[in-house]
Write a protein that holds these residues in place. Sequence first.
Motif, PDB file in Angstrom:
ATOM      1  N   VAL A 115      29.377  35.899  48.867  1.00 23.08           N
ATOM      2  CA  VAL A 115      30.391  36.901  49.174  1.00 23.08           C
ATOM      3  C   VAL A 115      31.575  36.206  49.842  1.00 23.08           C
ATOM      4  O   VAL A 115      31.400  35.532  50.865  1.00 23.08           O
ATOM      5  CB  VAL A 115      29.831  37.989  50.104  1.00 23.08           C
ATOM      6  CG1 VAL A 115      30.913  39.014  50.444  1.00 23.08           C
ATOM      7  CG2 VAL A 115      28.626  38.659  49.463  1.00 23.08           C
ATOM      8  N   PRO A 116      32.797  36.331  49.287  1.00 25.37           N
ATOM      9  CA  PRO A 116      33.964  35.692  49.915  1.00 25.37           C
ATOM     10  C   PRO A 116      34.142  36.161  51.358  1.00 25.37           C
ATOM     11  O   PRO A 116      33.821  37.302  51.708  1.00 25.37           O
ATOM     12  CB  PRO A 116      35.133  36.147  49.033  1.00 25.37           C
ATOM     13  CG  PRO A 116      34.508  36.506  47.715  1.00 25.37           C
ATOM     14  CD  PRO A 116      33.151  37.040  48.041  1.00 25.37           C
ATOM     15  N   GLN A 120      33.715  39.849  53.456  1.00 24.08           N
ATOM     16  CA  GLN A 120      32.749  40.059  54.541  1.00 24.08           C
ATOM     17  C   GLN A 120      33.357  40.816  55.711  1.00 24.08           C
ATOM     18  O   GLN A 120      32.688  41.615  56.364  1.00 24.08           O
ATOM     19  CB  GLN A 120      32.208  38.710  55.011  1.00 24.08           C
ATOM     20  CG  GLN A 120      31.393  37.963  53.968  1.00 24.08           C
ATOM     21  CD  GLN A 120      30.938  36.601  54.443  1.00 24.08           C
ATOM     22  OE1 GLN A 120      30.758  36.375  55.641  1.00 24.08           O
ATOM     23  NE2 GLN A 120      30.733  35.670  53.518  1.00 24.08           N
ATOM     24  N   ILE A 121      34.635  40.582  55.973  1.00 28.91           N
ATOM     25  CA  ILE A 121      35.275  41.249  57.116  1.00 28.91           C
ATOM     26  C   ILE A 121      36.114  42.460  56.679  1.00 28.91           C
ATOM     27  O   ILE A 121      36.816  43.052  57.490  1.00 28.91           O
ATOM     28  CB  ILE A 121      36.170  40.253  57.886  1.00 28.91           C
ATOM     29  CG1 ILE A 121      37.291  39.717  56.982  1.00 28.91           C
ATOM     30  CG2 ILE A 121      35.345  39.103  58.441  1.00 28.91           C
ATOM     31  CD1 ILE A 121      38.304  38.854  57.715  1.00 28.91           C
ATOM     32  N   LYS A 311      31.659  48.701  50.067  1.00 26.21           N
ATOM     33  CA  LYS A 311      32.571  47.712  50.652  1.00 26.21           C
ATOM     34  C   LYS A 311      32.982  46.685  49.610  1.00 26.21           C
ATOM     35  O   LYS A 311      34.158  46.331  49.497  1.00 26.21           O
ATOM     36  CB  LYS A 311      31.883  47.034  51.838  1.00 26.21           C
ATOM     37  CG  LYS A 311      32.686  45.965  52.541  1.00 26.21           C
ATOM     38  CD  LYS A 311      31.871  45.411  53.714  1.00 26.21           C
ATOM     39  CE  LYS A 311      32.626  44.359  54.477  1.00 26.21           C
ATOM     40  NZ  LYS A 311      31.882  43.881  55.657  1.00 26.21           N
ATOM     41  N   TYR A 312      32.005  46.213  48.818  1.00 24.19           N
ATOM     42  CA  TYR A 312      32.285  45.198  47.802  1.00 24.19           C
ATOM     43  C   TYR A 312      33.131  45.763  46.655  1.00 24.19           C
ATOM     44  O   TYR A 312      34.133  45.175  46.245  1.00 24.19           O
ATOM     45  CB  TYR A 312      30.983  44.634  47.244  1.00 24.19           C
ATOM     46  CG  TYR A 312      30.153  43.848  48.233  1.00 24.19           C
ATOM     47  CD1 TYR A 312      30.671  43.418  49.450  1.00 24.19           C
ATOM     48  CD2 TYR A 312      28.815  43.538  47.952  1.00 24.19           C
ATOM     49  CE1 TYR A 312      29.896  42.707  50.352  1.00 24.19           C
ATOM     50  CE2 TYR A 312      28.043  42.819  48.846  1.00 24.19           C
ATOM     51  CZ  TYR A 312      28.582  42.411  50.047  1.00 24.19           C
ATOM     52  OH  TYR A 312      27.817  41.700  50.938  1.00 24.19           O
TER      53      TYR A 312
END
Length: 851
Positions: A115-116, A120-121, A311-312
């Motif tokens: 995951v880049p 993640q944030i 989120k992704y």
Amino acid sequence: MLELKDSIKRDAEGEVWREADITFPLRIPQGGRYLLSSHVKRTQFPNGPVNDLNIEIQIGNQRITKRIVSDARNYTYHVLGDFVITESDSLLRVWLPKGIQFEKIVVNEYCPVTVPETVQIYQPPIVPPEGHPRLWVNGESLPVVKARLDKGENHRVWQQVKKDALQEFTFHFYPWKEIPYSTDLEKTVQTKAFYYLMTDEKKVGREAISILKNYLSVLEYGNINYGDITRDIGHTIYVSALVYDWCNGLLTKQEKKQLYERMMDLSRKMSIGWPPFKESIVNGHAAEAQVNRDLLSMSIAIYEQDPIPYKYTSYLILEELVPMRRFQYQSARPNQGVDYGAYRHMWEMNAAWLFYRMSGRQVFDDNIKKLPLYWMYMRLPNGRLFRDGDVFREVNRMKPYYWGQPEMLLLDYCYSENAILKAEFQRQGGIPDNPILFLLLNNPELIPSEDYSHFPLAFSTGNVTGSLISRTGWNMKPGSDDVVAEIKGGGYLFGNHQHADAGAIQIYYHGLQVCDLGLYISYGSPYDFNFNKRSASHSMMLVVDPDEAFGNNLLNDGGTRFNQRSPKSVFDTLHDPWFSNGVVLASNIEHNNNSFQYSYFKADLTHAYSSKVRNYTKTFCFVNTGNKQVPAFIVVLDNITSSNADFKKFWKINTIKEPLISDSSILLHNREETGPTGWTHIKTLLPAKANRKTVYWNSQDTVNPIAPLPAISTHEPETKGYQLVISPQQANKKDTFLNLFLMAADGVRPPLVHFDETSTEYRIKVHDYLVVLPSKSELLPDSFDITLLDHSDQKVILAGLKPGLWYVCKQDNNTHFKFKVKENANSLQFSGNHGTYKIWRNNPDSEGETQ
């Protein structure tokens, strides 16, 4: 090596009811997910197409599953899939097919996609609301959809959906036997879930849940990785998400867990992977349903159980896809062409709708609403479209065919409340295979309109994917006398299904006169990469540098750079020179009293080619005469300078019927199955007759002066089409090609063409029109004179003017006209008769009428 002996037999259906051929322990450090890969040697090959060979494997007490170990694409090595192995000493049992020698199975720990850090944030700016439903409807829109069910055209569709939903369905299955994907079963599940959503009929809702649970418990896709299997996997995820969301109140906690786990397990089998970062979402298969509909639907449905999937997927759409489409759709032209552009636009519209119905926010830029204009303008009177990109819908081009993508139009016309698009949707037959989507979106109070009268007859697509489409009318009936013409060029390269066709032209008049000859048969085949996607299959300029390389094992066709690499962002597009495909210098559409007069397009196509081309501009001027006998003519000017005088230049066009060549012109002709013949007279003005060579050849001929054509066997007319080239007799770095296309009705002699070249202009007179173009530079001078010899009114088109105020003064009576030429329009038209006219720019003391 081990292989199945002839003495080993199976039952008539090939089921395994015998001891395994190979049994050995899987020694793993700990329980978890592992990736298994097979290595075999194929010992038997059929006389015809190579068939798949499968082994059956069983890990511990899990269900026996079938996996491919040898197919036409790879004889020896295959990834069998990822498996959850709980016991450190689980037994692996293998049953072999006849025709392979087994070498080994390799077991590796499964490593998910990274995951880049930016993801993640990431904190999504839009999140699903509390409660269900929230897929395609929410608490606000659900009553609206319900209220529309029995209104207008929705009523008949709803009655059929109701009938299908209430029909009993029995799903026969065996827990120990896996089954493949079933379109009919998933359609049944979706229909029953939708009926429950609309009626609260719990019995039908529970049926949907029960059928889906049983289906998912035995559904197996195996390790098939061809035939776009991702699309089937994605549809299963999508239907599961609909049941999870629409029937949420009927699901037990355990059922929610089961659906969640099965959807997440299936997501790992998608080509984009899970987490979904194996591919770029802005192009390729990842730009289709798998994120825009399937994974987005899953992530919205399960949000309160697990917010990470949302989120992704929301990051991919909101932060990568939406900005790229905002940039790309500054040109209302999809870079992937008429077919793949429509297919992929349909899926991004799924995302647009899912976000809108979930949150009430339109996340895509408003320019997405203008994109359907492209398909409207590309429409030909015969019902088909001009070619652009890889075309897969026209299965048999020898029969009448009306191109359509009605599901895309449904999403579009409902999103923009466009009555014209709704009429076109109905003309294409609607979507009988997706009635639920129709009922979710269609507003029966929107009355379709077939009135095209307010639509301009020319359409410029802008600078990102530059093109100009011009037509003399909107008559789409058989025998239509309309002329339609297109030129493309300038903007950016986006790879994949986009072709190397900067500067290509197409003309239709009672049939295709100038056209593409490529056929989309198989992606990446020698024919596809050496002809179909390449410049040679289009009507455009070729420059042959004998040392130029277009890629491994690719032919040198003399065309533009061949690109299969796609930019991943707007920054990549703008800052990597590889993606530069030229610049649109000018684009203008001229009307007078709401009557379309002419269109003008000019592009600098230098960067579309390699360094073999030092400078290249192409000018295209379409004139709508309003005369049924000679309805239109087109002036095409190519100014090209190569880096080496010895590089051969070919001004090239393609046509379906054999051209007729005389001393004065080239004659193209075509006709539809019924109707008159249309004729296109090509007058080559430059190079002069003594300094040019004109040849043509049939696409099936072995003699080709540019590059040998890869063999292809079909009955399509394109494979029997003709390629015609004009080339200079002398070797020059700089060459000019000036050609006039005159469309004339059957039996009509075209008007005489008068051509003059001055120190600064080319002047082309056709009947009562005079077109003036720059000759020695790219723009006309700031001051020049023209003399009209006819006493009757003539229309003068000045193409290639600098922006600013221009003045026209007839010297004998001091008549003044003032024109404002806009930036990037670079042209104007005025009417006059016998006399000399002085034309100049930026004289603030002059007075006159502003045109």
